[in-house]
Structure formats: C-alpha cells, structure tokens
Motif scaffolding. Structure first.
Motif: not given
Length: 93
Positions: A41-65
């Motif tokens: 994030i500090a190196g501007k490879v991606y930002n916090l919003d992109e990071f959060r969105d990537a986590i939220e894009s996990m498949a439901p079963a994978e996210y819960l496990a």
C-alpha cells in the motif's frame, strides 16, 4: 447485492470471542502478511479500497473458512495477479 462479509443483522455465527490476547499475531506468517500489505500500500501497488474489495470478492464458503490474515493473503495474491506483478497461481504452493 450483499457480499458474504456483510453480515449485519444475521444470526447463527456463535458467540464472539472477546478474550484479550497480548500478542497481535497468532503466528509469524500473520505478521509477515501484515507487513507485506503495509509495504504494498505504501508503495502504491494498490490502495486500501482495492484491498478491501479483493477480500470482499472471496467466494462465500472460502471467506467463512478463512482466518483474518488468510483473507488478507488472498487479497494480496489477487491484487498482485490483477496488476501483473505476479503470474496467476505463482504463490499457490
């Protein structure tokens, strides 16, 4: 459309563990994932919003496990692949 992480008002997840632990990480790899994310994030490879969105894009079963930092590592891998920093599947082993 709600994603699996949006559990407001849902029931059935059991009690919340409120034990106060003195260590911020349960294992060394978690600290490494935390540091890696901060660096990217500090190196501007991606930002916090992109990071959060990537986590939220996990498949439901994978996210819960997944644990908290397993979700973080999933997001890091996903974003590095999306941005062409690594090849798809390069960090799977």
């Amino acid at each position: 459309m709600a994603r699996i992480n949006d559990v407001g008002g849902m029931q059935g997840f059991g009690p919340i563990d409120t034990a106060d632990e003195s260590e911020p990480f349960h294992a060394d790899w978690e600290a490494r994932v935390f540091a890696l994310n901060c660096t990217l994030i500090a190196g501007k490879v991606y930002n916090l919003d992109e990071f959060r969105d990537a986590i939220e894009s996990m498949a439901p079963a994978e996210y819960l496990a997944a644990s908290y930092y397993e979700r973080w590592f999933f997001a890091i891998r996903t974003l590095l692949e999306r941005k062409g920093v690594i090849e798809a599947g390069e960090l799977d082993d």
